[in-house]
Design a protein around this motif. Sequence first.
Motif, PDB file in Angstrom:
ATOM      1  N   PHE A 217     -71.689 -38.905  33.222  1.00 38.03           N
ATOM      2  CA  PHE A 217     -72.345 -37.984  32.293  1.00 38.03           C
ATOM      3  C   PHE A 217     -73.823 -38.309  32.101  1.00 38.03           C
ATOM      4  O   PHE A 217     -74.620 -37.423  31.784  1.00 38.03           O
ATOM      5  N   GLU A 218     -74.194 -39.538  32.331  1.00 37.92           N
ATOM      6  CA  GLU A 218     -75.616 -39.878  32.307  1.00 37.92           C
ATOM      7  C   GLU A 218     -76.353 -39.167  33.442  1.00 37.92           C
ATOM      8  O   GLU A 218     -77.513 -38.741  33.288  1.00 37.92           O
ATOM      9  N   GLN A 219     -75.652 -38.983  34.578  1.00 33.89           N
ATOM     10  CA  GLN A 219     -76.267 -38.339  35.731  1.00 33.89           C
ATOM     11  C   GLN A 219     -76.104 -36.813  35.721  1.00 33.89           C
ATOM     12  O   GLN A 219     -76.920 -36.108  36.313  1.00 33.89           O
ATOM     13  N   HIS A 220     -75.111 -36.307  35.027  1.00 35.77           N
ATOM     14  CA  HIS A 220     -74.786 -34.878  35.141  1.00 35.77           C
ATOM     15  C   HIS A 220     -74.786 -34.149  33.794  1.00 35.77           C
ATOM     16  O   HIS A 220     -74.163 -33.089  33.662  1.00 35.77           O
ATOM     17  N   TYR A 221     -75.502 -34.665  32.825  1.00 33.65           N
ATOM     18  CA  TYR A 221     -75.434 -34.040  31.505  1.00 33.65           C
ATOM     19  C   TYR A 221     -76.028 -32.634  31.493  1.00 33.65           C
ATOM     20  O   TYR A 221     -75.620 -31.773  30.699  1.00 33.65           O
ATOM     21  N   LYS A 222     -76.967 -32.372  32.373  1.00 26.81           N
ATOM     22  CA  LYS A 222     -77.575 -31.036  32.375  1.00 26.81           C
ATOM     23  C   LYS A 222     -76.597 -29.943  32.826  1.00 26.81           C
ATOM     24  O   LYS A 222     -76.734 -28.777  32.455  1.00 26.81           O
ATOM     25  N   THR A 223     -75.591 -30.322  33.622  1.00 28.08           N
ATOM     26  CA  THR A 223     -74.624 -29.333  34.122  1.00 28.08           C
ATOM     27  C   THR A 223     -73.265 -29.426  33.433  1.00 28.08           C
ATOM     28  O   THR A 223     -72.547 -28.425  33.367  1.00 28.08           O
ATOM     29  N   ASP A 224     -72.910 -30.606  32.921  1.00 32.24           N
ATOM     30  CA  ASP A 224     -71.551 -30.827  32.434  1.00 32.24           C
ATOM     31  C   ASP A 224     -71.459 -31.051  30.922  1.00 32.24           C
ATOM     32  O   ASP A 224     -70.380 -31.351  30.412  1.00 32.24           O
ATOM     33  N   VAL A 225     -72.588 -30.921  30.229  1.00 33.89           N
ATOM     34  CA  VAL A 225     -72.592 -31.142  28.778  1.00 33.89           C
ATOM     35  C   VAL A 225     -73.307 -29.967  28.107  1.00 33.89           C
ATOM     36  O   VAL A 225     -74.306 -29.448  28.624  1.00 33.89           O
ATOM     37  N   PHE A 226     -72.791 -29.529  26.965  1.00 32.53           N
ATOM     38  CA  PHE A 226     -73.443 -28.453  26.210  1.00 32.53           C
ATOM     39  C   PHE A 226     -74.827 -28.894  25.743  1.00 32.53           C
ATOM     40  O   PHE A 226     -75.002 -30.014  25.255  1.00 32.53           O
ATOM     41  N   GLU A 227     -75.785 -28.006  25.893  1.00 32.49           N
ATOM     42  CA  GLU A 227     -77.101 -28.249  25.297  1.00 32.49           C
ATOM     43  C   GLU A 227     -77.063 -27.752  23.848  1.00 32.49           C
ATOM     44  O   GLU A 227     -76.709 -26.608  23.574  1.00 32.49           O
ATOM     45  N   GLU A 228     -77.437 -28.627  22.923  1.00 35.48           N
ATOM     46  CA  GLU A 228     -77.434 -28.281  21.502  1.00 35.48           C
ATOM     47  C   GLU A 228     -78.824 -28.520  20.912  1.00 35.48           C
ATOM     48  O   GLU A 228     -79.658 -29.221  21.505  1.00 35.48           O
TER      49      GLU A 228
END
Length: 470
Positions: A217-228
């Motif tokens: 998730f450190e590497q893929h937060y832009k695609t796999d984590v909601f932006e809030e």
Amino acid sequence: MKRLLLSLSFFILHLSFCLAQQSANIVFIGNSITYGALHENPAQTAPPVQCARWLSQREEIDTIYFRNCGRSGKTTYHFLPNAADVVPAGDKTYFGDVVSKTRELVKAHPTLPLVFSIMLGTNDTVERTKNRHTEPDAYVSNLSTIIDSLLTLWPDAHVVLNKPIWYYPDYHTKGGSIASKKSLKLITTYADAFPQVVSQTKAGHVHIGDAEAYGYFEQHYKTDVFEEKDARGKSYWLHPNEQGAQVLGEYWGKALLPVLKDMPAIDPLKGKKIGFIGDSYVANHRDKVENSWHYKFARKHGMEYYNYGKNGNCISLDLKRWGIAMYKRYADMRPDLDYVVVIAGHNDASDGRLDSIGVDTFKERLSVLCEGLIERYPHARIFFFTPWACDNFVGSPRQRVVDAMLEVCGSYGIPVFDAARHSNIFVRSEQFRKIYFQGGKGDDTAHLNAKGHDRFLPVAESFILQYVER
């Protein structure tokens, strides 16, 4: 021929592998990430759902039953069993919610192994308006207390500890929580303490699970984590989206898989109460009860064993020397038995007793026993075992007793094992009796010795187990 043998070997190997498939109960404990916060339909896409789905697709796994106990915004303190220990003071504990959902799951699938999958710590790392971050020593103490409390309630369960995932280390929530780089470092500190948690909890039941999802998730937060947007209007990333939840579920599944593969199914008879009523077949005559097949059966399956055997006792006749008949004295048995087994009939067929009362009276009194047991134990499993065969069995009082038991018990739907015809106990052979009956001289035609009980145990066990829910 060689190709045929190879194909056959592969088929047998594949069949045995399929037969070894495991099903399990899993309870997921965590915060908003576990819950599936911001998902349009968390009941379908939250990480626990994805984890169960991924596991169920493995060849080694059959079916996964689970409960999601994720609670948004909660720390390890919020899952402590004692509400007085929750920080900040006044917040409620969700330990009771975990217990309630676990009991519901175990009640629905009581024979399956139970695993708790825990990922807590994200909220412990941040500075909050009512309390600071959780110090590492307190984090270890809280986790250990939660685990010890769960394993006290479910001693056969296992626990898997997963490292909390990476989050964007700069956000201020509208509720006043502040995350920083210092907060983020605590996640690794917490995870590094997992061996300490394992060492001070129940040996062999607590396992260190996933630590790799953090880096993903450190590497893929832009695609796999909601932006809030936080309280300052700045973007931050904390909660996996549906795609990220699927990835996280797979990481959790990979951590759970080896634990599940090593866990045996729970014996459905474990802890159940079983009572045996009968004559010397139950009392075991002149030998120790501990040598009997029924005692060994109960011990093998972890059951509470109760013996109501009396030498010389009858189903249908009161005898001055041998006591009140079973059709009356069954009422002296404890009322909370889960399994009731009647092993009798030998003495009703002996010494002209059946002729003295007539087979119709025997059947009437046997009916009283059957009806009484059903009324007294409406939730119990009830079984009858007939006596062995005897010399000149055909047409004898023994045959008439055995056949009457099959007829009468059968009319009530009570399973009867015909030990006269299907026991693999050869009473009519003197050489057999010298090996398997008490005394070793061949003159006992009723009472098995320890070796004889061991011989009959798998026969009786197979008969009983076919009626046990699994």
